[in-house]
Motif scaffolding. Structure first.
Motif, PDB file in Angstrom:
ATOM      1  N   GLU A   1       0.836  -1.208   0.000  1.00  0.00           N
ATOM      2  CA  GLU A   1       0.000   0.000   0.000  1.00  0.00           C
ATOM      3  C   GLU A   1       0.864   1.248   0.000  1.00  0.00           C
ATOM      4  OE1 GLU A   1      -3.445   2.264   2.699  1.00  0.00           O
ATOM      5  OE2 GLU A   1      -2.586   0.366   3.384  1.00  0.00           O
ATOM      6  N   VAL A   2       0.410   2.242  -0.768  1.00  0.00           N
ATOM      7  CA  VAL A   2       1.027   3.568  -0.759  1.00  0.00           C
ATOM      8  C   VAL A   2      -0.045   4.560  -0.318  1.00  0.00           C
ATOM      9  CG1 VAL A   2       2.043   5.421  -2.132  1.00  0.00           C
ATOM     10  CG2 VAL A   2       2.724   3.056  -2.551  1.00  0.00           C
ATOM     11  N   ILE A   3       0.214   5.259   0.782  1.00  0.00           N
ATOM     12  CA  ILE A   3      -0.697   6.290   1.270  1.00  0.00           C
ATOM     13  C   ILE A   3      -0.219   7.632   0.732  1.00  0.00           C
ATOM     14  CG2 ILE A   3      -1.686   7.413   3.304  1.00  0.00           C
ATOM     15  CD1 ILE A   3      -0.895   4.903   4.909  1.00  0.00           C
ATOM     16  N   LEU A   4      -1.053   8.295  -0.039  1.00  0.00           N
ATOM     17  CA  LEU A   4      -0.695   9.596  -0.582  1.00  0.00           C
ATOM     18  C   LEU A   4      -1.145  10.670   0.404  1.00  0.00           C
ATOM     19  CD1 LEU A   4      -1.630   8.967  -4.316  1.00  0.00           C
ATOM     20  CD2 LEU A   4       0.629   8.839  -3.227  1.00  0.00           C
ATOM     21  N   ALA A   5      -0.210  11.162   1.185  1.00  0.00           N
ATOM     22  CA  ALA A   5      -0.506  12.128   2.245  1.00  0.00           C
ATOM     23  C   ALA A   5      -0.034  13.520   1.852  1.00  0.00           C
ATOM     24  CB  ALA A   5       0.136  11.688   3.557  1.00  0.00           C
ATOM     25  N   THR A   6      -0.227  13.865   0.584  1.00  0.00           N
ATOM     26  CA  THR A   6       0.103  15.217   0.152  1.00  0.00           C
ATOM     27  C   THR A   6      -0.948  16.173   0.712  1.00  0.00           C
ATOM     28  OG1 THR A   6      -1.083  14.765  -1.913  1.00  0.00           O
ATOM     29  CG2 THR A   6       1.312  14.529  -1.952  1.00  0.00           C
ATOM     30  N   ASN A   7      -0.622  17.454   0.752  1.00  0.00           N
ATOM     31  CA  ASN A   7      -1.523  18.435   1.350  1.00  0.00           C
ATOM     32  C   ASN A   7      -2.851  18.516   0.589  1.00  0.00           C
ATOM     33  OD1 ASN A   7       0.243  19.263   3.418  1.00  0.00           O
ATOM     34  ND2 ASN A   7       1.344  20.590   1.988  1.00  0.00           N
ATOM     35  N   PRO A   8      -3.963  18.753   1.299  1.00  0.00           N
ATOM     36  CA  PRO A   8      -5.270  18.821   0.646  1.00  0.00           C
ATOM     37  C   PRO A   8      -5.526  20.179   0.005  1.00  0.00           C
ATOM     38  CG  PRO A   8      -5.535  19.058   3.008  1.00  0.00           C
ATOM     39  CD  PRO A   8      -4.072  18.817   2.769  1.00  0.00           C
ATOM     40  N   ASP A   9      -4.677  20.529  -0.971  1.00  0.00           N
ATOM     41  CA  ASP A   9      -4.878  21.754  -1.742  1.00  0.00           C
ATOM     42  C   ASP A   9      -4.706  21.410  -3.218  1.00  0.00           C
ATOM     43  OD1 ASP A   9      -2.119  21.429  -2.036  1.00  0.00           O
ATOM     44  OD2 ASP A   9      -1.613  23.017  -0.620  1.00  0.00           O
ATOM     45  N   VAL A  10      -4.755  22.399  -4.087  1.00  0.00           N
ATOM     46  CA  VAL A  10      -4.723  22.140  -5.524  1.00  0.00           C
ATOM     47  C   VAL A  10      -3.460  21.393  -5.939  1.00  0.00           C
ATOM     48  CG1 VAL A  10      -4.675  23.208  -7.812  1.00  0.00           C
ATOM     49  CG2 VAL A  10      -6.184  24.131  -6.053  1.00  0.00           C
ATOM     50  N   GLU A  11      -2.291  21.864  -5.475  1.00  0.00           N
ATOM     51  CA  GLU A  11      -1.038  21.224  -5.850  1.00  0.00           C
ATOM     52  C   GLU A  11      -0.930  19.819  -5.263  1.00  0.00           C
ATOM     53  OE1 GLU A  11      -1.219  24.275  -4.581  1.00  0.00           O
ATOM     54  OE2 GLU A  11      -0.596  25.569  -6.238  1.00  0.00           O
ATOM     55  N   GLY A  12      -1.342  19.666  -4.000  1.00  0.00           N
ATOM     56  CA  GLY A  12      -1.280  18.359  -3.355  1.00  0.00           C
ATOM     57  C   GLY A  12      -2.190  17.343  -4.018  1.00  0.00           C
ATOM     58  N   ASP A  13      -3.397  17.783  -4.375  1.00  0.00           N
ATOM     59  CA  ASP A  13      -4.334  16.881  -5.047  1.00  0.00           C
ATOM     60  C   ASP A  13      -3.822  16.478  -6.432  1.00  0.00           C
ATOM     61  OD1 ASP A  13      -6.102  16.818  -2.937  1.00  0.00           O
ATOM     62  OD2 ASP A  13      -7.415  18.376  -3.740  1.00  0.00           O
ATOM     63  N   ALA A  14      -3.247  17.442  -7.148  1.00  0.00           N
ATOM     64  CA  ALA A  14      -2.707  17.145  -8.476  1.00  0.00           C
ATOM     65  C   ALA A  14      -1.546  16.160  -8.374  1.00  0.00           C
ATOM     66  CB  ALA A  14      -2.247  18.439  -9.154  1.00  0.00           C
TER      67      ALA A  14
ATOM     68  N   VAL B   1      -3.489   2.015  -3.568  1.00  0.00           N
ATOM     69  CA  VAL B   1      -3.172   3.431  -3.393  1.00  0.00           C
ATOM     70  C   VAL B   1      -4.307   4.096  -2.627  1.00  0.00           C
ATOM     71  CG1 VAL B   1      -2.622   5.613  -4.530  1.00  0.00           C
ATOM     72  CG2 VAL B   1      -1.876   3.454  -5.555  1.00  0.00           C
ATOM     73  N   THR B   2      -3.979   4.705  -1.484  1.00  0.00           N
ATOM     74  CA  THR B   2      -5.003   5.379  -0.686  1.00  0.00           C
ATOM     75  C   THR B   2      -4.641   6.843  -0.492  1.00  0.00           C
ATOM     76  OG1 THR B   2      -3.906   4.726   1.377  1.00  0.00           O
ATOM     77  CG2 THR B   2      -5.653   3.284   0.564  1.00  0.00           C
ATOM     78  N   ARG B   3      -5.665   7.613  -0.140  1.00  0.00           N
ATOM     79  CA  ARG B   3      -5.500   9.050   0.108  1.00  0.00           C
ATOM     80  C   ARG B   3      -6.019   9.321   1.513  1.00  0.00           C
ATOM     81  NH1 ARG B   3      -3.387  13.694  -0.410  1.00  0.00           N
ATOM     82  NH2 ARG B   3      -4.342  15.421  -1.531  1.00  0.00           N
ATOM     83  N   LEU B   4      -5.411  10.248   2.226  1.00  0.00           N
ATOM     84  CA  LEU B   4      -5.881  10.580   3.566  1.00  0.00           C
ATOM     85  C   LEU B   4      -7.341  11.021   3.508  1.00  0.00           C
ATOM     86  CD1 LEU B   4      -3.006  12.529   5.351  1.00  0.00           C
ATOM     87  CD2 LEU B   4      -3.500  10.095   5.374  1.00  0.00           C
ATOM     88  N   ALA B   5      -8.109  10.659   4.532  1.00  0.00           N
ATOM     89  CA  ALA B   5      -9.511  11.059   4.614  1.00  0.00           C
ATOM     90  C   ALA B   5      -9.597  12.584   4.720  1.00  0.00           C
ATOM     91  CB  ALA B   5     -10.175  10.405   5.821  1.00  0.00           C
ATOM     92  N   ARG B   6     -10.757  13.119   4.390  1.00  0.00           N
ATOM     93  CA  ARG B   6     -10.919  14.565   4.378  1.00  0.00           C
ATOM     94  C   ARG B   6     -11.216  15.158   5.745  1.00  0.00           C
ATOM     95  NH1 ARG B   6      -8.565  17.182   0.251  1.00  0.00           N
ATOM     96  NH2 ARG B   6      -9.077  16.213  -1.730  1.00  0.00           N
ATOM     97  N   GLY B   7     -10.712  14.508   6.789  1.00  0.00           N
ATOM     98  CA  GLY B   7     -10.812  15.115   8.103  1.00  0.00           C
ATOM     99  C   GLY B   7      -9.916  16.333   8.181  1.00  0.00           C
ATOM    100  N   LEU B   8      -8.992  16.443   7.229  1.00  0.00           N
ATOM    101  CA  LEU B   8      -8.094  17.591   7.181  1.00  0.00           C
ATOM    102  C   LEU B   8      -8.776  18.733   6.433  1.00  0.00           C
ATOM    103  CD1 LEU B   8      -4.827  15.717   6.232  1.00  0.00           C
ATOM    104  CD2 LEU B   8      -5.345  16.760   8.431  1.00  0.00           C
ATOM    105  N   PRO B   9      -8.652  19.955   6.912  1.00  0.00           N
ATOM    106  CA  PRO B   9      -9.270  21.088   6.221  1.00  0.00           C
ATOM    107  C   PRO B   9      -8.660  21.278   4.837  1.00  0.00           C
ATOM    108  CG  PRO B   9      -8.455  21.728   8.401  1.00  0.00           C
ATOM    109  CD  PRO B   9      -7.939  20.359   8.118  1.00  0.00           C
TER     110      PRO B   9
END
Length: 202
Positions: A141-154, A170-178
């Motif tokens: 598994e690879v967790i993609l923990a990039t920041n939840p902004d435009v650049e991070g999502d891209a 491949v997983t992404r952090l849940a949207r508990g982050l603002p």
């Protein structure tokens, strides 16, 4: 009102301190006067610490995190799960996740995010070594923990398209982050929930 002029050496010290992120001219002045009024060993210890960090701290050859031993302590820790890699943008994000204490995998630091307007493409990021780590077939598994902004999502979307054909989850952090926030500013509880609630990228 005419601005007060300081002696050349003091003016230079204030100027250099003011260049640091988050340090304005007034804070730079306070720091400069503190260093000048403190016992001489305070300034010497600070100067030595800066010099030592610049000389010894480098990127881990495996994960890219900042370290003074190579490979870094996380990569060589036998108690970590090497089958789960958490991909982050910045070394400060590793520190933020480690505060949570619930993540037992390893990390990979990109040192940035995709930003075409700023001239940051895949070649400028620590992506090739990530793909090399995945080639061994040991990562589940690879967790993609990039920041939840435009650049991070891209960046997360780009990496997901590279990794999923390898047969790795491949997983992404849940949207508990603002949205728009950076990992380093998240509290441990919010970050922990985001890790636990991560979702697979389709």
């Amino acid at each position: 009102m005419k601005q007060m002029q300081y002696a050349g050496a003091l003016s230079r010290l204030i100027g250099e301190l003011a260049r640091l992120p988050g340090i304005g001219s007034k804070t730079a002045q306070r720091l400069a006067f503190y260093l000048l009024n403190a016992p001489p060993e305070v300034a010497v210890r600070l100067a030595d610490a800066i010099r030592e960090a610049r000389e010894k701290v480098r990127r881990c050859s495996l994960c890219g995190n900042l370290t003074d031993v190579d490979p870094c302590p996380v990569c060589t820790n036998q108690n970590r799960n090497n089958g789960i890699i958490c991909v982050v943008q910045d070394p400060r994000d590793v520190v933020a996740i480690e505060k949570y204490r619930g993540f037992k995998g390893v990390y990979h630091v990109l040192h940035g995010a995709l930003s075409p307007l700023a001239g940051v493409g895949p070649e400028e990021l620590n992506i090739k070594s990530l793909l090399a780590r995945l080639a061994g077939g040991r990562v589940q598994e690879v967790i993609l923990a990039t920041n939840p902004d435009v650049e991070g999502d891209a960046t997360a979307l780009y990496l997901a398209r590279l990794i999923k054909p390898l047969g790795i989850k491949v997983t992404r952090l849940a949207r508990g982050l603002p949205v728009g926030a950076h990992l380093e500013y998240a509290d441990e509880v919010t970050l922990g929930r985001a890790i636990e609630g991560r979702r697979e990228i389709e």
